[in-house]
Design an enzyme around this catalytic site. Structure first.
Site, PDB file in Angstrom:
ATOM      1  N   THR A 121       3.305 -11.707  -2.879  1.00 11.44           N
ATOM      2  CA  THR A 121       4.914 -11.215  -2.327  1.00 11.44           C
ATOM      3  C   THR A 121       5.245 -12.677  -1.745  1.00 11.44           C
ATOM      4  OG1 THR A 121       3.950  -9.044  -2.030  1.00 11.44           O
ATOM      5  CG2 THR A 121       5.795  -9.711  -1.022  1.00 11.44           C
ATOM      6  N   PHE A 152       2.617  -3.853  -7.099  1.00 12.29           N
ATOM      7  CA  PHE A 152       2.961  -2.641  -6.146  1.00 12.29           C
ATOM      8  C   PHE A 152       1.632  -1.848  -5.836  1.00 12.29           C
ATOM      9  CE2 PHE A 152       6.760  -3.774  -8.529  1.00 12.29           C
ATOM     10  CZ  PHE A 152       7.567  -3.866  -7.359  1.00 12.29           C
ATOM     11  N   CYS A 260       0.555  -5.609   4.430  1.00 17.04           N
ATOM     12  CA  CYS A 260       1.910  -5.572   3.706  1.00 17.04           C
ATOM     13  C   CYS A 260       3.224  -5.239   4.629  1.00 17.04           C
ATOM     14  CB  CYS A 260       1.617  -4.826   2.500  1.00 17.04           C
ATOM     15  SG  CYS A 260       0.344  -5.244   1.515  1.00 17.04           S
TER      16      CYS A 260
HETATM   17  C1  UGA Z   1       1.614  -1.192   0.383  1.00 18.46           C
HETATM   18  C2  UGA Z   1       2.289  -0.388  -0.603  1.00 18.46           C
HETATM   19  O1  UGA Z   1       2.313   0.995  -0.505  1.00 18.46           O
HETATM   20  C3  UGA Z   1       2.149  -0.870  -2.100  1.00 18.46           C
HETATM   21  O2  UGA Z   1       2.829  -0.139  -3.001  1.00 18.46           O
HETATM   22  C4  UGA Z   1       2.186  -2.529  -1.868  1.00 18.46           C
HETATM   23  O3  UGA Z   1       1.770  -2.909  -3.216  1.00 18.46           O
HETATM   24  C5  UGA Z   1       1.431  -2.897  -0.998  1.00 18.46           C
HETATM   25  O4  UGA Z   1       1.729  -2.565   0.344  1.00 18.46           O
HETATM   26  C6  UGA Z   1       1.490  -4.591  -1.012  1.00 18.46           C
HETATM   27  O5  UGA Z   1       2.731  -5.068  -0.626  1.00 18.46           O
HETATM   28  O6  UGA Z   1       0.704  -5.410  -1.457  1.00 18.46           O
HETATM   29  P1  UGA Z   1      -1.032  -0.785   1.168  1.00 18.46           P
HETATM   30  O7  UGA Z   1      -0.557  -1.800   2.484  1.00 18.46           O
HETATM   31  O8  UGA Z   1      -2.172  -0.909   0.562  1.00 18.46           O
HETATM   32  O9  UGA Z   1       0.228  -0.733   0.154  1.00 18.46           O
HETATM   33  O10 UGA Z   1      -1.142   0.719   1.950  1.00 18.46           O
HETATM   34  P2  UGA Z   1      -0.380   1.971   1.967  1.00 18.46           P
HETATM   35  O11 UGA Z   1      -1.108   3.103   1.429  1.00 18.46           O
HETATM   36  O12 UGA Z   1       1.180   1.865   1.745  1.00 18.46           O
HETATM   37  O13 UGA Z   1      -0.410   2.387   3.720  1.00 18.46           O
HETATM   38  C7  UGA Z   1       0.237   1.374   4.764  1.00 18.46           C
HETATM   39  C8  UGA Z   1       0.222   1.925   5.979  1.00 18.46           C
HETATM   40  O14 UGA Z   1       1.125   3.071   5.958  1.00 18.46           O
HETATM   41  C9  UGA Z   1      -1.226   2.526   6.382  1.00 18.46           C
HETATM   42  O15 UGA Z   1      -1.392   2.003   7.487  1.00 18.46           O
HETATM   43  C10 UGA Z   1      -1.190   4.108   6.392  1.00 18.46           C
HETATM   44  O16 UGA Z   1      -1.831   4.585   7.231  1.00 18.46           O
HETATM   45  C11 UGA Z   1       0.516   4.476   6.769  1.00 18.46           C
HETATM   46  N1  UGA Z   1       0.937   5.601   6.525  1.00 18.46           N
HETATM   47  C12 UGA Z   1       1.307   5.628   4.902  1.00 18.46           C
HETATM   48  C13 UGA Z   1       1.319   6.434   7.391  1.00 18.46           C
HETATM   49  O17 UGA Z   1       1.364   6.254   8.610  1.00 18.46           O
HETATM   50  N2  UGA Z   1       2.105   7.486   6.791  1.00 18.46           N
HETATM   51  C14 UGA Z   1       2.263   7.845   5.683  1.00 18.46           C
HETATM   52  O18 UGA Z   1       2.768   8.938   5.329  1.00 18.46           O
HETATM   53  C15 UGA Z   1       1.917   6.937   4.292  1.00 18.46           C
END
Ligand code: UGA
Length: 426
Positions: A121, A152, A260
């Site tokens: 990124t 992604f 991220c």
């Molecule tokens: C995120 C994006 O979802 C990916 O699409 C992207 O490729 C990636 O960043 C990146 O840029 O490399 P990631 O950081 O692995 O992925 O994790 P997520 O599943 O998106 O969760 C991120 C944070 O949001 C976590 O701390 C999770 O607990 C929090 N979250 C997620 C919430 O607090 N509420 C939700 O409803 C969903």
């Protein structure tokens, strides 16, 4: 296709294994010789479901090899895929030192045409800059193509996400570069979006910023629910029935973490302010997230009277379940704040540990709660959903359970005589 993937982190490793599985000949290189040795010994340095098996299949088939010789990797492969880290700097901008190193290596070791694909990124403008640097270093414009092909995948579901992406984004200048990347992913069924270099870079940032905004939005609404005695789960259900809003990323909690969202938001704010813009919405997304742990720290403080000297157990230290990644974990942030208030911290996490003298890390969920005044669920690991609550209540000194992810069934918790505090639950 012969592909050299530079960087054996989450993205590099997963992409290497997936491309090998798709039939390509992949060499994954990294400067970290220990990491490469570990991989050559058949072990993987991260916890990611399904990745070990995929890497094993790739190495056994001979289509996936690991090497610390970046120069040969570049020389021998017509396609170079950059998947190195782009960490944040103190001012929110992106540290592109690792990308710059790879470009330098490409300039020195490209003796035939190279297609340079950026998966890392990187802020808008970076791929143009890569093209400029390669030209400035003497590469003929016809002897290379630069492509932005953002990733992604989510940690924890990286392998599945790579095989089933919602879209493939390709930013390039020349038709043959678009075609090459299309054929790299030929076996994957997904819409392909073609744009210019900055367009592809910005699709990645806008996606992460939008998802982060959904989370901050629901967290802000949860505070209003709390003030008016409404249950955030009802609001969430009411919102997600509207297809224009959708059901994903609307779970209120302690806020988002990871390597991220926080970093990419800051980078996008930085990219906007660099051009004289004031990205107030993006800034607000960050601000809500920054203050979310304080909101619940105050609630704990009110409930326990004083946090000083209180023994608090935190379940889950990673930034989300399914990963051993502690980067920008809201759990770690909360733990540090509790420590600064004088609390005594005990933790349990199925895969990760905080390396600190001030934190007692347990290998057993039940051991971790002995004599605690309060229990916090900071990460929604499945094993936290229905443990033996009776046993937990008996072990604890107090009765407070802060469910920072609205994960457990509040009725059964209350039935066991524990005092349940969720994120705007009634
Ligand atoms: C995120 C994006 O979802 C990916 O699409 C992207 O490729 C990636 O960043 C990146 O840029 O490399 P990631 O950081 O692995 O992925 O994790 P997520 O599943 O998106 O969760 C991120 C944070 O949001 C976590 O701390 C999770 O607990 C929090 N979250 C997620 C919430 O607090 N509420 C939700 O409803 C969903």
């Amino acid at each position: 296709m012969k592909v050299c993937v530079v960087g054996a982190g989450y993205v590099g490793l997963t992409t290497s294994a997936v491309l090998a599985d798709l039939g390509h000949q992949v060499t994954c290189v990294d400067l970290d010789q220990n990491k490469i040795r570990t991989l050559q010994d058949g072990k993987i340095p991260i916890y990611e479901e399904g990745l070990a098996e995929l890497i094993e299949t790739g190495t056994r088939s001979g289509r996936l090899v690991f090497s610390s010789d970046t120069a040969s990797g570049i020389e021998d492969h017509p396609v170079i895929l950059i998947a190195v880290g782009t960490p944040p700097q103190n001012d929110g901008s992106t540290n592109l030192a690792a990308v710059a190193n790879v470009i330098e290596m490409i300039a020195d070791h490209a003796h035939a045409h190279k297609t340079v694909i950026t998966k890392s990124t990187v802020p808008p403008g970076t791929n143009e800059w890569i093209s400029r640097v390669l030209s400035d270093k003497g590469l003929h414009p016809e002897s290379f193509d630069v492509v932005s092909n953002p990733e992604f995948l989510k940690e924890g579901t990286a392998v599945h996400d790579s095989f089933h992406p919602h879209r493939i984004v390709i930013g390039a200048k020349r038709k043959k570069a678009f075609q090459l990347v299309r054929s790299l992913y030929q076996k994957i069924k997904a819409p392909v979006i073609e744009t210019n270099l900055a367009g592809a870079e910005l699709i990645k940032y806008a996606s992460n910023a939008f998802l982060a905004a959904k989370i901050s939005f629901i967290n802000e609404v949860s505070r209003i629910c709390d003030a008016y005695d409404a249950d955030i789960k009802d609001i969430q259900r009411g919102l997600e029935e509207d297809p224009r809003i959708g059901s994903h990323f609307l779970s209120a909690g302690l806020g988002f973490g990871g390597s991220c969202f926080p970093k990419d938001l800051s980078a996008l704010v930085h990219a906007a302010t660099d051009k004289g813009l004031t990205p107030s919405l993006l800034q607000a997304v960050s601000d809500v997230n920054e203050t979310q742990t304080d909101f619940y720290l105050n609630k704990l403080e009110q409930d326990l009277n004083d946090l000083k000297g209180k023994q608090i157990t935190v379940w889950g230290v990673t930034f989300k379940p399914g990963t051993d990644d502690l980067r920008c974990s809201q759990s770690v942030k909360l733990i540090n704040k509790l420590i600064s208030k004088g609390s005594v911290i005990h933790t349990y996490d199925p895969v990760a540990k905080i390396e600190s003298e001030r934190v007692a890390s347990h290998d057993d969920l039940y051991d971790s709660v002995k004599n605690s005044d309060a229990l916090i669920i900071a990460t929604e690991w499945p094993e936290f959903q229905a443990p033996d609550w009776e046993r937990i209540k008996r072990s604890m000194n107090g009765t407070l359970l802060l469910d920072g992810r609205n994960f457990v069934d509040l009725e059964s918790i209350r039935a066991h005589g524990l005092h349940y505090l969720g994120v705007a639950r009634r």
